[in-house]
Scaffold this active site. Structure first.
Site, PDB file in Angstrom:
ATOM      1  N   ASP A  45      20.232 -14.398  55.964  1.00  0.00           N
ATOM      2  CA  ASP A  45      19.880 -14.006  57.327  1.00  0.00           C
ATOM      3  C   ASP A  45      18.778 -12.955  57.291  1.00  0.00           C
ATOM      4  O   ASP A  45      18.968 -11.852  56.766  1.00  0.00           O
ATOM      5  CB  ASP A  45      21.114 -13.434  58.042  1.00  0.00           C
ATOM      6  N   TYR A  50      12.245  -7.506  60.388  1.00  0.00           N
ATOM      7  CA  TYR A  50      12.650  -6.890  59.123  1.00  0.00           C
ATOM      8  C   TYR A  50      11.481  -6.771  58.152  1.00  0.00           C
ATOM      9  O   TYR A  50      11.534  -5.983  57.208  1.00  0.00           O
ATOM     10  CB  TYR A  50      13.765  -7.683  58.440  1.00  0.00           C
ATOM     11  N   LYS A  75      14.800 -14.638  63.149  1.00  0.00           N
ATOM     12  CA  LYS A  75      14.959 -14.238  64.542  1.00  0.00           C
ATOM     13  C   LYS A  75      13.612 -13.902  65.184  1.00  0.00           C
ATOM     14  O   LYS A  75      12.699 -13.391  64.517  1.00  0.00           O
ATOM     15  CB  LYS A  75      15.881 -13.008  64.646  1.00  0.00           C
ATOM     16  N   HIS A 108      16.360 -12.290  69.164  1.00  0.00           N
ATOM     17  CA  HIS A 108      16.953 -11.119  68.514  1.00  0.00           C
ATOM     18  C   HIS A 108      17.697 -10.202  69.493  1.00  0.00           C
ATOM     19  O   HIS A 108      18.779  -9.708  69.188  1.00  0.00           O
ATOM     20  CB  HIS A 108      15.859 -10.337  67.776  1.00  0.00           C
TER      21      HIS A 108
END
Length: 275
Positions: A45, A50, A75, A108
């Site tokens: 994930d 990120y 996401k 998200h």
């Protein structure tokens, strides 16, 4: 060890235990994911925000595992919401991951004050229809956000990934998921360690000979949650995977239910609108 799966509302199966890479620097991601894959994790994930989708790609490419044996989630970030922007953002993520298709794509955050998530969902419907997404879902959506999606779309989210742990058990939201066939996926499943010294957790750990983290992960699994613990430490990655050789009793589950105290380690989805 074969990880059990949860069948989503479109028939796609997701491993119930996955590996998260939130806050893992891109330079460290390939090593962490590589170790997770060698340990036995098959679900990874990540997210655009990120900044480590390329690190995930390196680990997947180096693993030698067949694509059909992997489950990859990413996401859509808040700044990229909106119909056209979502399509562009998806293409960017897909390129960074080095894939032709993702297994699960999530909005998200709802960012309700910005109010773009319906347009974003329309774009995701298109991507799912084109076969570029195997399953479509959301993250951090509250019941009101989910109801609005359901009122405006025939595509029911397959997953809602939410902050969920013994200190924040989200009973109302989980009941909504159950009613509408939406799988519950837990991020921050250990509350960043904040629940690991709870007396009820430590007592079960002492009785079972497991760590408090393993007890909490087992609690998630027995309640049917999909769960994605994160670590960059090889021993902890292995320990988090070693949760299939014991069971919590009904008394244990009832005791953990008393640990709910409304503890959030992340933002409140009703007020978080950062882009």
């Amino acid at each position: 060890m074969t990880v059990p799966t949860v069948k989503l509302n479109n028939g796609v199966e997701i491993p119930q235990l996955g590996f998260g890479v939130y806050q893992v620097p891109d330079r460290d991601t390939a090593a962490a994911v590589g170790h997770a894959l060698r340990t036995g994790y098959r679900s990874i994930d990540t997210a655009a925000v990120y900044g480590n989708e390329t690190g995930v790609a390196r680990a997947l490419a180096d693993s030698g595992l067949a694509r059909e044996d992997l489950f990859v989630t990413t996401k859509l970030w808040n700044a990229d919401q909106g119909y056209d922007a979502t399509l562009r953002a998806f293409d960017t993520s897909l390129a960074k991951l080095g894939l032709d298709q993702v297994d699960l794509y999530l909005i998200h955050w709802p960012t309700p004050a910005r109010d773009h998530y319906l347009d974003s969902w329309r774009a995701i419907e298109r991507l799912a229809g084109e076969g570029r997404i195997r399953a479509a879902g959301v993250s951090n959506f509250q019941p009101a956000h989910l109801r609005r999606l359901l009122d405006h779309s025939d595509l029911v989210p397959a997953v809602n990934q939410i902050e969920l742990h013994p200190g924040l058990q989200q009973a109302e939201l989980r009941a909504f998921h159950a009613e509408h066939g939406i799988a519950t996926e837990a991020w921050s499943p250990l509350a960043q360690g904040a629940v690991l010294d709870d007396a009820v957790i430590t007592a079960i750990a002492a009785r079972t000979g497991k760590s408090p983290a393993q007890v909490v992960l087992r609690w998630h699994l027995q309640l049917g949650h999909v769960v994605i613990p994160k670590s960059v430490t090889p021993d902890r990655i292995r320990q988090n995977f070693d949760v299939f050789d014991f069971q919590l009793t009904e008394e244990d589950l009832a005791a953990v239910a008393t640990a709910d105290r409304g503890l959030r380690t992340g933002p409140d989805p009703d007020t978080f609108n950062y882009a």
